[in-house]
Enzyme design. Structure first.
Site, PDB file in Angstrom:
ATOM      1  N   ASP A  40      -2.691  -4.865   0.537  1.00 26.84           N
ATOM      2  CA  ASP A  40      -2.234  -6.187   0.972  1.00 26.84           C
ATOM      3  C   ASP A  40      -2.902  -6.648   2.262  1.00 26.84           C
ATOM      4  O   ASP A  40      -3.266  -7.826   2.397  1.00 26.84           O
ATOM      5  CB  ASP A  40      -0.715  -6.221   1.105  1.00 26.84           C
ATOM      6  CG  ASP A  40      -0.139  -5.073   1.915  1.00 26.84           C
ATOM      7  OD1 ASP A  40      -0.895  -4.274   2.494  1.00 26.84           O
ATOM      8  OD2 ASP A  40       1.109  -4.965   1.961  1.00 26.84           O
TER       9      ASP A  40
ATOM     10  N   MET B 122       0.809  -1.212   0.000  1.00 21.86           N
ATOM     11  CA  MET B 122       0.000   0.000   0.000  1.00 21.86           C
ATOM     12  C   MET B 122       0.848   1.270   0.000  1.00 21.86           C
ATOM     13  O   MET B 122       2.057   1.228   0.213  1.00 21.86           O
ATOM     14  CB  MET B 122      -0.923   0.010   1.224  1.00 21.86           C
ATOM     15  CG  MET B 122      -1.935  -1.111   1.239  1.00 21.86           C
ATOM     16  SD  MET B 122      -2.995  -1.098   2.702  1.00 21.86           S
ATOM     17  CE  MET B 122      -3.960   0.391   2.436  1.00 21.86           C
ATOM     18  N   HIS B 123       0.204   2.392  -0.245  1.00 21.66           N
ATOM     19  CA  HIS B 123       0.712   3.747  -0.011  1.00 21.66           C
ATOM     20  C   HIS B 123       1.773   4.224  -1.009  1.00 21.66           C
ATOM     21  O   HIS B 123       2.112   5.404  -1.020  1.00 21.66           O
ATOM     22  CB  HIS B 123       1.303   3.900   1.394  1.00 21.66           C
ATOM     23  CG  HIS B 123       0.488   3.312   2.484  1.00 21.66           C
ATOM     24  ND1 HIS B 123      -0.816   3.678   2.720  1.00 21.66           N
ATOM     25  CD2 HIS B 123       0.785   2.356   3.408  1.00 21.66           C
ATOM     26  CE1 HIS B 123      -1.280   2.991   3.755  1.00 21.66           C
ATOM     27  NE2 HIS B 123      -0.335   2.178   4.178  1.00 21.66           N
TER      28      HIS B 123
END
Length: 491
Positions: free
Chosen positions: A237, A78-79
């Site tokens: 995830d 992520m991110h």
């Protein structure tokens, strides 16, 4: 029919082929490099994700009837900030979730814009790993690259775009950008304005189980798959791992021991921790979840074993740590090798051993490292408890969860039951399950979880060990506040 789950991780892409009943037919892993251009920075090349994913999918399906492959979906790190130009070319390497360069931007967002506003707009406050601070960093330090941005994407969504030609994201992954209104599941106009972005530069938003398209003809040919293969939006995830472990609906919990460590609590209702110690995100099942995320979990184990001790024999180094030693170790470890997110939100925090004496052994330090990760997970667990959330048992997954010793430590540190699953494939399994829903094989995420997730064992806490760990945790929680003022000085 077959379904492909793509777990786009930090060190490798792990691909899973699953049949319609949840049986894993094949698993393939392909590694790619991770770059640290400066201390605290972490980057990857999106092109590496694509090339290794394509190679992995080809290998994954080489021995099956490819005409029976119905869907593909994702669980992705992520991110990460992926930026494309007007020709959909990658502008610069992706800035990853565990990158710590944005401390000034985080301070600006939390301090000058204000945590109350951020929480009202996005249900979260700024953390160094989130995407919005990275956008602000890019605008300040690489204005020529910022000016070229036509699309802002997340890592797994770059793969989905390359497969389908559609700029897309899902609600769970978008929740971790600090650009997304989690409660209303739309882009936050306030945050886009602050970051100098327009809604046209953002991807179209889908629920995790919704189709975003089918394979482009040229991509289908390269993969050797039918063009009608459905690509589902997928999930971040942790949300994908939660699907893979059946952590959906109201009040379920999953602990993940991957590169990062998380405690994930699903809910059918939107809610925000008033102190923002936990993240409030949309979930892959169409509802919501609270999540505490520590940046270094199983990666602490890898660092200690391979980089410091110089061995890959994890089991042999854990063998001397017998039950009588659990809760009796005099050494403590702060697992903040990349700074920390939940719940302390401190990019300056660092990994630290405390309490060593002349009789300290390698086994003592190994045990302290495992316990330090468990104690840090409990820090987020305590925030959930403060909200009145009662957790009596949890699923556990991730590479670290393969260690019986680590599972026993965590069960006793948290004093809860830990359910062990038949499949520990995590995000890849969740991705394949989301693909099955997108293809209509199951009516809902809950239904596919009910059909496929099987508990095969449970680790129960030992009252004596849990009592010893309770005493040790109360000491552990005093160490970081005592060292916090020192970390910025030694960085």
């Amino acid at each position: 029919m077959y379904y492909i789950g793509v777990d786009l991780g930090t060190s490798a892409v792990k691909l899973l082929l699953m049949d319609g009943e949840g049986k894993i037919v094949n698993v393939v892993s392909k590694e790619y490099p991770l770059f640290f251009p400066h201390p605290g920075w972490s980057e990857q090349n999106p092109e590496d994700w694509l090339s290794q994913s394509v190679a992995g999918i080809r290998e994954l399906v080489q021995d099956v009837d490819k005409s029976q492959v119905a869907g593909i979906s994702f669980g992705g790190q992520m991110h990460g900030l992926v930026v494309l130009d007007a020709e959909d070319k990658v502008i610069r390497p992706a800035i990853l979730w565990n990158d710590g360069r944005t401390s000034q931007e985080v301070d600006y967002l939390n301090g000058e814009i204000g945590k109350d506003k951020l929480s009202a707009w996005t249900a979260n406050i700024a953390f160094a790993g989130f995407t919005a601070p990275k956008v602000l960093w890019l605008r300040k330090h690489e204005p020529e690259n910022f000016a070229r941005i036509a699309k802002v994407m997340l890592p797994k969504d770059y793969l989905a775009y390359m497969l389908t030609g559609n700029h897309c994201t899902d609600v769970s992954d978008a929740s971790g950008m600090l650009l997304f209104d989690v409660e209303h599941k739309c882009w936050s106009r306030e945050m886009l304005d602050i970051c100098g972005l327009s809604e046209e530069q953002m991807a179209k938003i889908y629920e995790s189980y919704e189709p975003v398209g089918t394979l482009k003809p040229e991509m289908a040919a390269e993969l050797g798959l039918p063009e009608q293969v459905i690509v589902a939006a997928g999930a971040g995830d942790n949300a994908a791992a939660a699907v893979g472990t059946g952590t959906v609906g109201e009040g379920k919990c999953n602990i993940s021991l991957g590169t990062s460590g998380t405690i994930f609590i699903s809910s059918e209702h939107f809610g925000v921790d008033q102190f923002n110690g936990l993240h409030s995100f949309a979930h892959a099942d169409g509802y919501y979840h609270l999540m505490g995320c520590m940046l270094s979990a199983a990666s602490c184990n890898k660092w200690w074993m391979e980089d410091i001790i110089g061995t890959s024999d994890y089991g042999a180094n854990q063998a001397p740590i017998t039950d009588d030693k659990l809760g009796n170790n005099h050494v403590y470890f702060l697992p903040y090798l990349m700074g920390e997110r939940s719940p302390i939100n401190d990019t300056n925090a660092r990994g630290t051993f405390v309490g060593m004496t002349m009789d300290t052994t390698r086994a003592d330090m190994t045990q302290a490292m495992l316990e330090g990760v468990a104690f840090a997970i409990r820090d987020s667990f305590e925030v959930a408890r403060s909200l009145g959330i009662r957790i009596e048992r949890s699923k556990i997954c991730g590479g670290g969860a393969r260690s019986p010793l680590w599972r026993k430590i965590i069960a006793n540190v948290l004093n809860i039951k830990l359910d062990i699953l038949e499949s520990e494939q995590g995000p890849g399994m969740g991705g394949a399950m989301l693909a099955a829903v997108a293809c209509g094989a199951y009516p809902s995420v809950q239904a596919v979880c009910d059909a496929m997730v099987r508990v095969v064992d449970t680790v129960e806490p030992d009252p004596a060990i849990a009592a010893r760990y309770e005493e040790r945790y109360q000491k552990f929680r005093k160490i970081y506040p005592a060292l916090k003022p020192i970390f910025p000085e030694i960085d």
